[in-house]
Design a protein around this motif. Structure first.
Motif, mmCIF file in Angstrom:
data_model
loop_
_atom_site.group_PDB
_atom_site.id
_atom_site.type_symbol
_atom_site.label_atom_id
_atom_site.label_comp_id
_atom_site.label_asym_id
_atom_site.label_seq_id
_atom_site.Cartn_x
_atom_site.Cartn_y
_atom_site.Cartn_z
ATOM 1 N N SER A 185 0.723 -1.487 -0.088
ATOM 2 C CA SER A 185 -0.037 0.218 -0.218
ATOM 3 C C SER A 185 1.084 1.009 -0.270
ATOM 4 O O SER A 185 0.916 2.509 -0.476
ATOM 5 N N ASP A 189 0.992 3.902 -2.923
ATOM 6 C CA ASP A 189 0.778 5.311 -2.956
ATOM 7 C C ASP A 189 2.055 6.322 -3.534
ATOM 8 O O ASP A 189 2.235 6.927 -4.498
ATOM 9 N N ARG A 237 -7.032 1.248 -4.171
ATOM 10 C CA ARG A 237 -5.776 1.735 -5.271
ATOM 11 C C ARG A 237 -5.770 2.142 -6.728
ATOM 12 O O ARG A 237 -4.904 2.932 -7.559
#
Length: 275
Positions: A185, A189, A237
């Protein structure tokens, strides 16, 4: 070539190296074992930090490995050992007669991405979300290196990168390909903040076929766990959900096969765009 000969499996060095057959031992020592002439040769030729080589005193060291060792710039402890000792340090039914102790890579993700991401437009990353099967991971790394993938990021909860079966399945690709273990994650990002797109492999109803996607610019492809698929955090995402169409009765493809199809399609699209 060293002159020391170890014949006892109770030797302190052998006992310490035997601990590297387990993940706990590898993590404690920051080292791992590779077995077989080809992998030892690849470790030497790639510039990995090889610390110790043990070879079967009755079989000697093969010529290619000797040449690689002769060109290696660092000092290596080279020890002849009995077949019993080599068997003690082997995970295979038929020990291959040579093992090497290698330091884990010191490559740092933050330094690598800082150097690469801003100055390189056509980057291709492979993000692996809790891959569990060592054979799958090794095959994915071998395929990624063959396809010219820039780096692979192994998410937390995945099989140990330095597992013996992983090492054997890579056929030495691990020594030539940057591989990082990180929280996916966070990597996703940062990748998106640097202008990269995130393609997530899933059979979700909103996904599009892998051959309909643009792989230009900076692309990261996410391959999910063999049983559960990609995590919800990575799905959230995604810039695009993608899938490989299934034309037969199978429910899904093997993770390593899927990864291979994606990365070679990405390189095909890029080649067509540049031609």
């Amino acid at each position: 070539m060293g002159h020391e000969v170890i014949t006892s499996v109770q030797n302190p060095l052998v006992k310490r190296l035997h601990q590297l057959l387990e993940r706990k031992g590898r993590e404690a020592q920051g080292r791992f074992l590779v077995e077989g002439a080809h992998l030892v040769e690849e470790a030497l030729k790639s510039g990995a930090e090889v610390l110790t080589i043990l070879y079967d005193s009755e079989r000697n060291m093969d010529a290619a490995t000797r040449r690689a060792l002769g060109s290696y710039p660092l000092d290596v402890q080279v020890i002849a050992a009995s077949s019993a000792v080599l068997a003690k340090l082997s995970e295979t039914k038929s020990p291959q007669g040579i093992v090497a102790e290698v330091k884990k890579s010191k490559a740092d993700w933050n330094e690598w991405i800082e150097q690469k991401a801003d100055g390189q437009e056509g980057m291709l990353l492979l993000l692996l979300d809790e891959i569990q099967d060592p054979g799958n991971l090794g095959t994915i790394l071998r395929t990624a290196e063959a396809a010219g993938v820039d780096a692979v990021v192994l998410g937390k909860g995945s099989v140990d990168l330095y597992n013996g079966k992983v090492m054997r399945s890579t056929m030495g690709a691990l020594f030539r390909l940057p591989v990082f273990s990180r929280a996916l994650s966070e990597v996703a990002d940062e990748w998106k903040a640097r202008g990269g797109q995130l393609l997530v492999s899933t059979l979700h109803e909103q996904s599009v076929s892998y051959d309909e996607v643009c792989y230009g610019h900076k692309t990261a492809i996410v391959i999910g766990n063999e049983g559960r698929g990609v995590s919800a955090a990575m799905m959230e995402r995604a810039d695009q959900l993608v899938h490989i169409p299934i034309y037969g009765q199978a429910e899904s493809l093997n993770a390593a096969v899927a990864a291979g199809i994606f990365v070679f399609e990405a390189q095909r699209k890029r080649k067509d765009r540049l031609s």
